[in-house]
Write a protein that holds these residues in place. Structure first.
Motif, PDB file in Angstrom:
ATOM      1  N   ALA A   2      -1.931   4.774  -1.451  1.00 27.79           N
ATOM      2  CA  ALA A   2      -1.530   3.387  -1.690  1.00 27.79           C
ATOM      3  C   ALA A   2      -0.149   3.331  -2.328  1.00 27.79           C
ATOM      4  CB  ALA A   2      -2.553   2.676  -2.559  1.00 27.79           C
ATOM      5  N   ASP A   3       0.107   4.235  -3.274  1.00 28.68           N
ATOM      6  CA  ASP A   3       1.410   4.259  -3.938  1.00 28.68           C
ATOM      7  C   ASP A   3       2.536   4.626  -2.980  1.00 28.68           C
ATOM      8  OD1 ASP A   3       0.159   3.572  -6.284  1.00 28.68           O
ATOM      9  OD2 ASP A   3       0.111   5.613  -7.067  1.00 28.68           O
ATOM     10  N   LYS A   5       2.640   3.514  -0.025  1.00 27.00           N
ATOM     11  CA  LYS A   5       2.658   2.396   0.930  1.00 27.00           C
ATOM     12  C   LYS A   5       1.957   2.741   2.241  1.00 27.00           C
ATOM     13  CE  LYS A   5       5.100  -0.070  -1.911  1.00 27.00           C
ATOM     14  NZ  LYS A   5       4.327  -0.422  -3.060  1.00 27.00           N
ATOM     15  N   THR A   7      -1.031   2.008   3.151  1.00 25.75           N
ATOM     16  CA  THR A   7      -2.177   1.200   2.743  1.00 25.75           C
ATOM     17  C   THR A   7      -3.378   1.346   3.673  1.00 25.75           C
ATOM     18  OG1 THR A   7      -1.218  -0.740   3.815  1.00 25.75           O
ATOM     19  CG2 THR A   7      -0.806  -0.485   1.478  1.00 25.75           C
ATOM     20  N   ALA A  10      -5.066   4.518   2.840  1.00 29.00           N
ATOM     21  CA  ALA A  10      -5.701   4.409   1.525  1.00 29.00           C
ATOM     22  C   ALA A  10      -7.001   3.625   1.622  1.00 29.00           C
ATOM     23  CB  ALA A  10      -4.746   3.743   0.534  1.00 29.00           C
ATOM     24  N   LYS A  30      -9.486  -1.030  -7.034  1.00 29.62           N
ATOM     25  CA  LYS A  30      -8.290  -0.485  -6.384  1.00 29.62           C
ATOM     26  C   LYS A  30      -8.081  -1.147  -5.027  1.00 29.62           C
ATOM     27  CE  LYS A  30      -4.748   2.170  -5.980  1.00 29.62           C
ATOM     28  NZ  LYS A  30      -3.552   1.928  -6.791  1.00 29.62           N
ATOM     29  N   ASP A  33      -6.519  -4.388  -5.637  1.00 28.89           N
ATOM     30  CA  ASP A  33      -5.092  -4.227  -5.931  1.00 28.89           C
ATOM     31  C   ASP A  33      -4.286  -4.022  -4.649  1.00 28.89           C
ATOM     32  OD1 ASP A  33      -5.771  -4.375  -8.628  1.00 28.89           O
ATOM     33  OD2 ASP A  33      -5.594  -2.199  -8.943  1.00 28.89           O
ATOM     34  N   ILE A  34      -4.812  -3.196  -3.749  1.00 30.41           N
ATOM     35  CA  ILE A  34      -4.115  -2.937  -2.485  1.00 30.41           C
ATOM     36  C   ILE A  34      -4.011  -4.219  -1.664  1.00 30.41           C
ATOM     37  CG2 ILE A  34      -4.255  -1.735  -0.264  1.00 30.41           C
ATOM     38  CD1 ILE A  34      -5.599   0.609  -1.818  1.00 30.41           C
ATOM     39  N   TYR A  35      -5.129  -4.911  -1.526  1.00 35.79           N
ATOM     40  CA  TYR A  35      -5.100  -6.156  -0.743  1.00 35.79           C
ATOM     41  C   TYR A  35      -4.161  -7.185  -1.366  1.00 35.79           C
ATOM     42  CZ  TYR A  35      -8.990  -4.609   2.194  1.00 35.79           C
ATOM     43  OH  TYR A  35      -9.793  -3.933   3.083  1.00 35.79           O
ATOM     44  N   SER A  37      -1.528  -6.619  -3.145  1.00 37.07           N
ATOM     45  CA  SER A  37      -0.143  -6.189  -2.956  1.00 37.07           C
ATOM     46  C   SER A  37       0.351  -6.425  -1.537  1.00 37.07           C
ATOM     47  CB  SER A  37       0.018  -4.706  -3.316  1.00 37.07           C
ATOM     48  OG  SER A  37      -0.553  -3.879  -2.326  1.00 37.07           O
ATOM     49  N   THR A  38      -0.575  -6.589  -0.600  1.00 36.53           N
ATOM     50  CA  THR A  38      -0.186  -6.841   0.793  1.00 36.53           C
ATOM     51  C   THR A  38      -0.371  -8.306   1.179  1.00 36.53           C
ATOM     52  OG1 THR A  38      -2.383  -6.185   1.599  1.00 36.53           O
ATOM     53  CG2 THR A  38      -0.678  -4.470   1.513  1.00 36.53           C
TER      54      THR A  38
END
Length: 84
Positions: A2-3, A5, A7, A10, A30, A33-35, A37-38
């Motif tokens: 994820a870090d 990118k 995604t 991940a 987590k 957080d990923i969702y 961030s997108t």
């Protein structure tokens, strides 16, 4: 992943881990957080909600430190009064 990118990779790895043990609340967080961030806020809220459900169950079971998880997830969901 994820870090970096990556995604989709991940998300796939996290889902794979959750298929083995669906009680890993930190992985739902987590995913949230990923969702988030997108820009997929509806999916983020769903994942945070599942993480919160699991954290609340840990509190009910008397697990030390679980209140911290509940407060952090309430904050991520925008429930600031509950987080306090």
């Amino acid at each position: 992943l994820a870090d970096l990118k990556r995604t989709e990779e991940a998300i796939a790895k996290i889902r794979e881990a959750l298929s083995i043990n669906a009680d890993l609340g930190y992985l739902y967080s987590k995913l949230g957080d990923i969702y988030r961030s997108t820009g997929k806020e509806d999916l983020a809220i769903r994942e945070y909600g599942e993480a919160l459900r699991l954290a609340t169950a840990r509190v009910t079971a008397g697990e030390r430190g679980a209140w911290w998880s509940v407060a952090a997830l309430q904050q991520k969901l925008g429930n600031y009064e509950e987080a306090a």
